[in-house]
Design an enzyme around this catalytic site. Structure first.
Site, PDB file in Angstrom:
ATOM      1  N   ASP A 110      64.679   3.614  75.296  1.00  0.00           N
ATOM      2  CA  ASP A 110      62.913   3.118  75.647  1.00  0.00           C
ATOM      3  C   ASP A 110      61.892   4.039  75.907  1.00  0.00           C
ATOM      4  O   ASP A 110      60.692   4.161  75.781  1.00  0.00           O
ATOM      5  CB  ASP A 110      62.798   1.920  75.871  1.00  0.00           C
ATOM      6  CG  ASP A 110      62.886   1.927  77.064  1.00  0.00           C
ATOM      7  OD1 ASP A 110      63.253   3.125  77.536  1.00  0.00           O
ATOM      8  OD2 ASP A 110      62.112   1.168  78.615  1.00  0.00           O
ATOM      9  N   GLU A 111      62.437   5.469  75.829  1.00  0.00           N
ATOM     10  CA  GLU A 111      61.417   6.623  76.569  1.00  0.00           C
ATOM     11  C   GLU A 111      61.507   7.629  75.555  1.00  0.00           C
ATOM     12  O   GLU A 111      62.719   7.912  74.584  1.00  0.00           O
ATOM     13  CB  GLU A 111      62.260   6.756  77.446  1.00  0.00           C
ATOM     14  CG  GLU A 111      62.203   5.999  78.636  1.00  0.00           C
ATOM     15  CD  GLU A 111      62.704   6.799  80.315  1.00  0.00           C
ATOM     16  OE1 GLU A 111      62.793   7.757  80.096  1.00  0.00           O
ATOM     17  OE2 GLU A 111      63.983   5.436  79.874  1.00  0.00           O
ATOM     18  N   TYR A 169      63.826  -5.354  76.008  1.00  0.00           N
ATOM     19  CA  TYR A 169      63.871  -5.979  75.936  1.00  0.00           C
ATOM     20  C   TYR A 169      63.405  -7.182  75.574  1.00  0.00           C
ATOM     21  O   TYR A 169      63.338  -7.658  74.380  1.00  0.00           O
ATOM     22  CB  TYR A 169      65.085  -5.695  75.923  1.00  0.00           C
ATOM     23  CG  TYR A 169      66.476  -5.106  75.801  1.00  0.00           C
ATOM     24  CD1 TYR A 169      66.111  -3.971  75.362  1.00  0.00           C
ATOM     25  CD2 TYR A 169      67.764  -4.847  76.758  1.00  0.00           C
ATOM     26  CE1 TYR A 169      67.186  -2.648  75.861  1.00  0.00           C
ATOM     27  CE2 TYR A 169      68.391  -4.118  76.330  1.00  0.00           C
ATOM     28  CZ  TYR A 169      68.075  -3.111  75.544  1.00  0.00           C
ATOM     29  OH  TYR A 169      69.209  -2.163  75.684  1.00  0.00           O
ATOM     30  N   ASP A 223      57.340   5.321  78.431  1.00  0.00           N
ATOM     31  CA  ASP A 223      58.266   4.260  77.931  1.00  0.00           C
ATOM     32  C   ASP A 223      57.545   2.969  78.511  1.00  0.00           C
ATOM     33  O   ASP A 223      56.736   2.615  78.152  1.00  0.00           O
ATOM     34  CB  ASP A 223      58.732   4.767  79.695  1.00  0.00           C
ATOM     35  CG  ASP A 223      59.850   3.383  80.156  1.00  0.00           C
ATOM     36  OD1 ASP A 223      60.812   3.969  80.218  1.00  0.00           O
ATOM     37  OD2 ASP A 223      59.676   1.837  80.408  1.00  0.00           O
ATOM     38  N   ARG A 281      57.948 -11.525  86.529  1.00  0.00           N
ATOM     39  CA  ARG A 281      58.266  -9.998  88.363  1.00  0.00           C
ATOM     40  C   ARG A 281      56.783 -10.839  88.753  1.00  0.00           C
ATOM     41  O   ARG A 281      57.350 -10.414  90.265  1.00  0.00           O
ATOM     42  CB  ARG A 281      57.839  -9.028  87.951  1.00  0.00           C
ATOM     43  CG  ARG A 281      58.943  -8.043  87.059  1.00  0.00           C
ATOM     44  CD  ARG A 281      58.433  -6.892  86.200  1.00  0.00           C
ATOM     45  NE  ARG A 281      58.691  -6.105  85.146  1.00  0.00           N
ATOM     46  CZ  ARG A 281      59.134  -5.053  84.722  1.00  0.00           C
ATOM     47  NH1 ARG A 281      59.173  -4.299  85.854  1.00  0.00           N
ATOM     48  NH2 ARG A 281      60.380  -4.648  83.803  1.00  0.00           N
TER      49      ARG A 281
HETATM   50  N1  DCP Z   1      68.741  -2.036  80.649  1.00  0.00           N
HETATM   51  C1  DCP Z   1      69.654  -2.998  80.798  1.00  0.00           C
HETATM   52  N2  DCP Z   1      70.740  -2.759  81.815  1.00  0.00           N
HETATM   53  C2  DCP Z   1      69.892  -1.746  82.217  1.00  0.00           C
HETATM   54  C3  DCP Z   1      68.763  -1.169  82.916  1.00  0.00           C
HETATM   55  C4  DCP Z   1      67.828  -1.773  81.569  1.00  0.00           C
HETATM   56  O1  DCP Z   1      70.493  -3.424  79.285  1.00  0.00           O
HETATM   57  N3  DCP Z   1      70.772  -1.476  84.515  1.00  0.00           N
HETATM   58  C5  DCP Z   1      67.820  -2.345  78.940  1.00  0.00           C
HETATM   59  C6  DCP Z   1      66.857  -3.537  79.076  1.00  0.00           C
HETATM   60  C7  DCP Z   1      65.329  -2.903  79.759  1.00  0.00           C
HETATM   61  C8  DCP Z   1      65.981  -1.245  79.343  1.00  0.00           C
HETATM   62  O2  DCP Z   1      66.583  -1.548  78.790  1.00  0.00           O
HETATM   63  O3  DCP Z   1      64.427  -3.280  78.826  1.00  0.00           O
HETATM   64  C9  DCP Z   1      64.632  -0.330  79.651  1.00  0.00           C
HETATM   65  O4  DCP Z   1      65.261  -0.537  80.602  1.00  0.00           O
HETATM   66  P1  DCP Z   1      63.803   0.531  81.120  1.00  0.00           P
HETATM   67  O5  DCP Z   1      64.470   0.898  82.302  1.00  0.00           O
HETATM   68  O6  DCP Z   1      63.405   1.009  81.030  1.00  0.00           O
HETATM   69  O7  DCP Z   1      62.903  -1.152  81.797  1.00  0.00           O
HETATM   70  P2  DCP Z   1      61.805  -1.995  81.275  1.00  0.00           P
HETATM   71  O8  DCP Z   1      61.818  -1.488  79.823  1.00  0.00           O
HETATM   72  O9  DCP Z   1      62.230  -2.926  80.758  1.00  0.00           O
HETATM   73  O10 DCP Z   1      61.036  -2.616  81.993  1.00  0.00           O
HETATM   74  P3  DCP Z   1      59.242  -1.901  83.126  1.00  0.00           P
HETATM   75  O11 DCP Z   1      58.135  -1.853  82.633  1.00  0.00           O
HETATM   76  O12 DCP Z   1      59.928  -1.408  84.457  1.00  0.00           O
HETATM   77  O13 DCP Z   1      60.179  -0.105  81.898  1.00  0.00           O
HETATM   78 CA    CA Z   2      60.973   0.678  79.876  1.00  0.00          CA
HETATM   79 CA    CA Z   3      63.019   3.252  80.390  1.00  0.00          CA
END
Ligand code: DCP
Ligand code: CA
Ligand code: CA
Length: 631
Positions: free
Chosen positions: A120-121, A23, A18, A60
């Site tokens: 992203d996974e 983004y 992941d 964060r």
């Molecule tokens: N995303 C979005 N709306 C959400 C959740 C996620 O548009 N409610 C988008 C933005 C994130 C991407 O999907 O960057 C991937 O989501 P993740 O849950 O994997 O979160 P992140 O990659 O941002 O953070 P982490 O490092 O915790 O995985």
């Molecule tokens: Ca992620």
């Molecule tokens: Ca993810």
């Protein structure tokens, strides 16, 4: 309801990867000045600074969370950089993120069966790669272990920080480990190498979980973030699950999890161990009962699917508060935009990947006059998908009208729509590529007759044109362009974006311990080689937004004519009630020879009545390519 699948007898090595604050990382690559800075990506919205959808790890630390609005984030972290999601057609445009995800998938899929699970996974089945490595260069006889692998988090291993890396190294090289753990150790090294390769070639860090099944790999991949990996030795499974809250399991986040807590007093996955399989089956049925029983023991037979493309394409938009849509004209205007984007994306998927979507679905949320707190369910409606923007727009509006009728009767006012989305699903792989029957089916000449009313099926006019040229209708091309064409396709991305295949270090070679991600990150970003600075140059990542699915397809800027020529009536067969068949006389025998073998046999069965085609299970017959629509 979840269903248990038999656990394979052979040990497996499965990884879940992941990307970290995905983004944000994409935006940081576009603008390196944002690196190392508190940064968040904000969804286009003018209310209180927009909604945060991705937050960097630096932000964060200040307490910035995804649930916050931009103004709130600035309050807790005054120095935060807020980057707006790109906008197209007055809505968020996610194509740059989809393409960036595809770059990563292209690298990861070189090592084993790869399933793209979200934007992203991915899941990787590394069993074969790990076995090969164990045979050819077992860690126990390696002098040097890839440095990033020694930074792994191994569940249950002493977290004594003073000699942590030494402990991990010792675990990876244990001569007395069982076969399963030796494979996991090899998997951990392979994943560490892949993560470094992803970093070197895309500049993105990711986190990973390595275990003997998908469920465990996914559960731990986010346990140590960012840029870290976690391994689940078989011996640690029971303790890990014993304290894991049930709600942390993907399938137990909803009603089933609540019922376990409220009705059975089960708080952790381990608490389930006190129930027999029969008891769980009594409560939740045979399948779910067995699944729960196995889950409590860390058993999951779910396979990694061989799929690097999304399962569906979706485009959506929300209309909160005063933005809610209150009449047919405004719904139509938005549906037209969403359908235009959906049409482009499925067309691109067809052109690039030879994949055909079969079902169009409309989802919406609505509330009734004076009852806005009582969100009633707005019914979702589906119909067979007809290619061509106009047809999709027309069908989507009919689906909406039909759903609205179910929701609100024949009255024209008094409702408001707070979200709308259109999805193209049941995508099948026309894996025969240029040999597909689809190439010989031309657009219907009277396709406007679709009436996708409530659960009804548009009439799909078949048309087999034997005069169509044998050359591919859609030629793939992808060239550096100033038109910002999206070159997200994993292979094409390499051609277009100049990503070189450097290759994972040879499995038999000793890899020098220079692979620490932190080391890499500490190097000056400005020193990145030119070839990595690909955004907006050879591959301008632009396009349209979707609320779901991840797209690796390219936009090739097809001419209207090309798009129209490729309109495909996804049925291409006669419909008589539920019985669908080809007009056999219209099939050119020369064309039949080009079709997949099983279809050839089926067609030959029709044309030679004395030799009836045998009845084949769904999935192997022509009807599975063009199934009758049922909604
Ligand atoms: N995303 C979005 N709306 C959400 C959740 C996620 O548009 N409610 C988008 C933005 C994130 C991407 O999907 O960057 C991937 O989501 P993740 O849950 O994997 O979160 P992140 O990659 O941002 O953070 P982490 O490092 O915790 O995985
Ligand atoms: Ca992620
Ligand atoms: Ca993810």
């Amino acid at each position: 309801m979840p269903v248990a699948r038999p656990e394979p007898q052979e040990p497996r090595v499965i990884a879940h990867l992941d990307l970290d604050c995905f983004y944000v990382q994409v935006e940081q690559r576009r603008n390196p000045a944002l690196r190392g800075q508190p940064t968040a990506v904000v969804q286009y919205n003018d209310w209180k600074g927009g909604g945060l959808i991705a937050v960097s790890y630096e932000a964060r630390k200040f307490g910035v969370k995804r649930s916050m609005r931009g103004d709130e984030a600035k309050h807790v972290c005054p120095g935060i950089n807020l980057v707006q999601v790109p906008v197209a057609r007055e809505k968020a445009d996610l194509n740059i993120y989809r393409s960036a995800g595809s770059e990563v998938v292209a690298i990861l899929s070189t090592k084993g069966k790869c399933e793209r699970a979200s934007i992203d996974e991915v899941y990787l089945d590394l069993t074969d790669a790990a076995k090969e490595r164990l045979l050819e260069s077992p860690p126990e006889s390696s002098e040097i272990i890839f440095e990033e692998a020694t930074k792994s988090n191994i569940l249950d291993l002493s977290s004594d920080v003073s000699n942590r890396e030494e402990n991990v190294r010792a675990w990876l090289c244990r001569a007395d480990a069982d076969y399963q753990d030796k494979l996991l150790a090899c998997g951990a090294i392979i994943v560490a190498q892949l993560r470094i390769k992803v970093l070197e070639e895309t500049q993105f860090t990711c986190s990973a979980g390595i275990a003997h099944n998908k469920m465990l790999a996914k559960l731990v991949s986010g346990m140590h973030k960012p840029a870290q990996q976690t391994v689940v030795p078989s011996s640690s499974v029971q303790d890990f699950l014993a304290s894991l809250p049930v709600k942390k399991m993907k399938q137990l986040g909803g009603k089933l999890g609540s019922s376990l807590q409220d009705d059975l007093g089960v708080k952790t996955v381990g608490d389930l161990l006190t129930f027999t399989e029969e008891k769980l089956q009594d409560y939740y049925g045979v399948n779910t009962g067995t699944w729960l029983w196995k889950t409590a023991r860390g058993i999951s037979g779910e396979e990694v699917e061989d799929r690097i493309l999304p399962k569906s394409h979706g485009c959506g938009k929300t209309f909160p508060g005063s933005k809610a849509l209150k009449n047919n004209a405004s719904v139509k205007s938005w549906l037209d935009k969403l359908c235009e984007e959906l049409s482009e994306r499925i067309q691109s998927d067809l052109n690039s990947n030879k994949r055909v979507a079969q079902t169009l679905t409309l989802h919406a949320r609505a509330c009734k006059e004076n009852e806005c707190n009582l969100m009633k369910k707005f019914p979702s409606k589906s119909c067979p998908l007809r290619y061509g923007t106009g047809k999709i727009q027309e069908d989507a509006m009919k689906l909406f009208e039909s759903a609205l009728h179910d929701f609100w009767g024949s009255r024209n006012t008094g409702w408001s729509i707070t979200s709308l989305s259109v999805t193209a699903s049941k995508i099948f792989d026309d894996t025969s590529g240029t040999n597909s029957i689809l190439r010989y089916i031309s657009p219907s000449s009277s396709a406007s007759s679709a009436v996708p009313g409530s659960s009804s099926t548009p009439e799909l006019t078949p048309f087999l044109d034997k005069k169509l040229p044998m050359t591919p209708i859609h030629e793939e091309h992808c060239e550096p362009s100033s038109k910002n064409e999206d070159c997200g396709n994993s292979n094409l991305a390499k051609q277009c974006c100049g990503i070189e295949e450097k290759g994972v270090p040879n499995k038999s070679s000793k890899v020098k311990g220079t692979g620490s991600i932190l080391k890499f990150l500490s190097q000056s970003q400005s020193a990145l080689p030119e070839k990595r600075k690909i955004d907006g140059l050879t591959c301008g990542h632009q396009g349209q937004e979707s609320s779901s699915g991840a797209n690796k397809a390219e936009q090739h800027g097809r001419s209207a004519e090309a798009v129209d020529r490729s309109n495909i009536n996804t049925a291409g067969v006669h419909s008589a009630g539920n019985k669908w068949m080809f007009n056999v006389e219209d099939i050119d025998p020369a064309v039949v020879g080009e079709l997949p073998l099983e279809i050839q046999r089926e067609i030959q069965g029709w044309t030679r009545p004395s030799k009836q085609a045998s009845t084949k299970p769904r999935g192997h017959t022509i009807s599975s390519y063009f199934p009758p629509a049922r909604s």
